[in-house]
Write a protein that holds these residues in place. Sequence first.
Motif, PDB file in Angstrom:
ATOM      1  N   GLY A  50       0.800  -1.209   0.000  1.00 32.04           N
ATOM      2  CA  GLY A  50       0.000   0.000   0.000  1.00 32.04           C
ATOM      3  C   GLY A  50       0.835   1.261   0.000  1.00 32.04           C
TER       4      GLY A  50
ATOM      5  N   GLY B  55       1.903   3.170   2.251  1.00 31.98           N
ATOM      6  CA  GLY B  55       1.301   4.204   3.071  1.00 31.98           C
ATOM      7  C   GLY B  55       2.298   4.799   4.042  1.00 31.98           C
TER       8      GLY B  55
ATOM      9  N   ARG C 190      -6.791   6.959   5.062  1.00 24.86           N
ATOM     10  CA  ARG C 190      -6.395   6.890   3.649  1.00 24.86           C
ATOM     11  C   ARG C 190      -4.877   6.922   3.505  1.00 24.86           C
ATOM     12  NH1 ARG C 190     -10.818   7.536   0.213  1.00 24.86           N
ATOM     13  NH2 ARG C 190     -12.637   6.933   1.439  1.00 24.86           N
TER      14      ARG C 190
ATOM     15  N   LEU D 187      -2.967   3.587   3.611  1.00 29.93           N
ATOM     16  CA  LEU D 187      -2.872   2.809   2.371  1.00 29.93           C
ATOM     17  C   LEU D 187      -2.264   3.604   1.226  1.00 29.93           C
ATOM     18  CD1 LEU D 187      -6.184   0.748   2.228  1.00 29.93           C
ATOM     19  CD2 LEU D 187      -3.948   0.136   3.144  1.00 29.93           C
TER      20      LEU D 187
ATOM     21  N   ARG E 168      -3.454   6.265  -0.133  1.00 28.71           N
ATOM     22  CA  ARG E 168      -4.492   6.747  -1.047  1.00 28.71           C
ATOM     23  C   ARG E 168      -4.647   8.249  -0.907  1.00 28.71           C
ATOM     24  NH1 ARG E 168      -9.717   3.065  -0.158  1.00 28.71           N
ATOM     25  NH2 ARG E 168     -10.446   4.444  -1.826  1.00 28.71           N
TER      26      ARG E 168
ATOM     27  N   ALA F 288      -4.509  -4.769  -0.894  1.00 33.72           N
ATOM     28  CA  ALA F 288      -3.401  -4.184  -1.651  1.00 33.72           C
ATOM     29  C   ALA F 288      -2.943  -5.118  -2.765  1.00 33.72           C
ATOM     30  CB  ALA F 288      -2.245  -3.865  -0.704  1.00 33.72           C
TER      31      ALA F 288
ATOM     32  N   ARG G 245      -5.487  -5.096  -5.560  1.00 38.01           N
ATOM     33  CA  ARG G 245      -5.427  -3.857  -6.330  1.00 38.01           C
ATOM     34  C   ARG G 245      -4.219  -3.861  -7.250  1.00 38.01           C
ATOM     35  NH1 ARG G 245      -5.352   2.195  -3.627  1.00 38.01           N
ATOM     36  NH2 ARG G 245      -5.991   3.345  -5.479  1.00 38.01           N
TER      37      ARG G 245
ATOM     38  N   PRO H 117     -11.721  -2.456  -7.575  1.00 36.97           N
ATOM     39  CA  PRO H 117     -11.315  -1.407  -6.661  1.00 36.97           C
ATOM     40  C   PRO H 117     -11.152  -1.952  -5.252  1.00 36.97           C
ATOM     41  CG  PRO H 117     -13.165  -0.713  -8.034  1.00 36.97           C
ATOM     42  CD  PRO H 117     -13.009  -2.173  -8.242  1.00 36.97           C
TER      43      PRO H 117
ATOM     44  N   MET I  33     -11.836  -0.186   1.456  1.00 39.29           N
ATOM     45  CA  MET I  33     -11.193   0.279   2.686  1.00 39.29           C
ATOM     46  C   MET I  33     -11.905  -0.407   3.842  1.00 39.29           C
ATOM     47  SD  MET I  33      -8.715   2.245   3.417  1.00 39.29           S
ATOM     48  CE  MET I  33      -7.963   3.215   4.711  1.00 39.29           C
TER      49      MET I  33
END
Length: 373
Positions: free
Chosen positions: A31, A33, A132, A135, A137, A337, A340, A347, A350
């Motif tokens: 991800g 993140g 968010r 991850l 995003r 993850a 994706r 999609p 979350m």
Amino acid sequence: MSRATGPLPSAVPAAAAPPAVADVPPPATAGRGVVPLRPLQVGEILDGAVTAMRTHPGVMLGLSAVVVAAGQAVAIPLDYLYLRFLAGLVTDDTTLGSGTGINDLALLRPSVLLNALIVSLLVGLLTTAVSRAVLGRPVTLAEVWRLTRPRLPRLVGLALLIFITLFGALVLGILPGALLASAGNPAGALLLVAGTGAAGAFAVNRWVAWSLAGAALVLEDQPVRRALRRSSVLVKGGWWRVLGVSLLAVVVSELVAGVLSVVEQVVVGSNLSPVSANGDGTYSGHHVSVGYVFLGALFSTGIQAVVAPFAASVTALQYVDRRMRREGLDIQLAMNARGRAGETAGPAAMTFAAADGPGGSGAGSGPATGPAA
């Protein structure tokens, strides 16, 4: 049987069987993140909070500045009236002790109490942005508002409930002993010490146990009472860890606020003190001007706009960490993850909803499978 054909294998070798998803350890950087997708170390939580602020400065700092400024706009007239009231308490009999006590009461002016509520509210508002960022995003201010707006009344109610409960417990624990001590009763001092200790212990216990309620309310769409219960469930078994990380966040926040407060002290000084010494052993009431109240509110806005996002980010990351440790949330996020990245699962959802779905008790122990936040 010929050498060319040989015997047919009776079974597929175990090594050829695809491993179960649960057996595959989640990659630490899945991800991409602000934190690894695994149970977090203390340093990773603090560093992740700073990284979230750097990654989304417009949302984190901008939203904090707007909310804090709105709160200060409400507090300015209340502070002015409160400080004038305290100044009116000064008489010819005012001594050093009573004058100092009045100035100490000025430290509990409405804006200070309102800031405590605002920080609790910002924890819920900024949780969406931090979730968010976990991850990697992107998130915008409009998206944060769209996701949190339906939950805003509950967030306000939650912040008020926690504040009233904790503050009320402290008042109820201190007030009886303080009244007896002021009346000269010898038992007053003992009751004050015992009441303060009991009320303080209860307040700290509930502060830690309910510290993740705002995040649970927003990300799991929980009602107020279930959010409090959900937070207590997540903190259970890690109470001391949550307390330690929270205190570290408070220390860091106070260090930053202390540096910024030096500038405030140079500019504002003692102009917000309702009692001033005349130099001849007498004291007079200092009627604070609206201008200095406004300057104090301006500095408070700047300080809280920087400090509050950090505190909110630490709380949100502690919520994620507790979910990973208790419910295997890291496995679910890593699966999303992978899906994706491989474009095999559409999609990525979350999945921060509780294990038994939104509005549930959140008592389940398996990975969360709720809808996207």
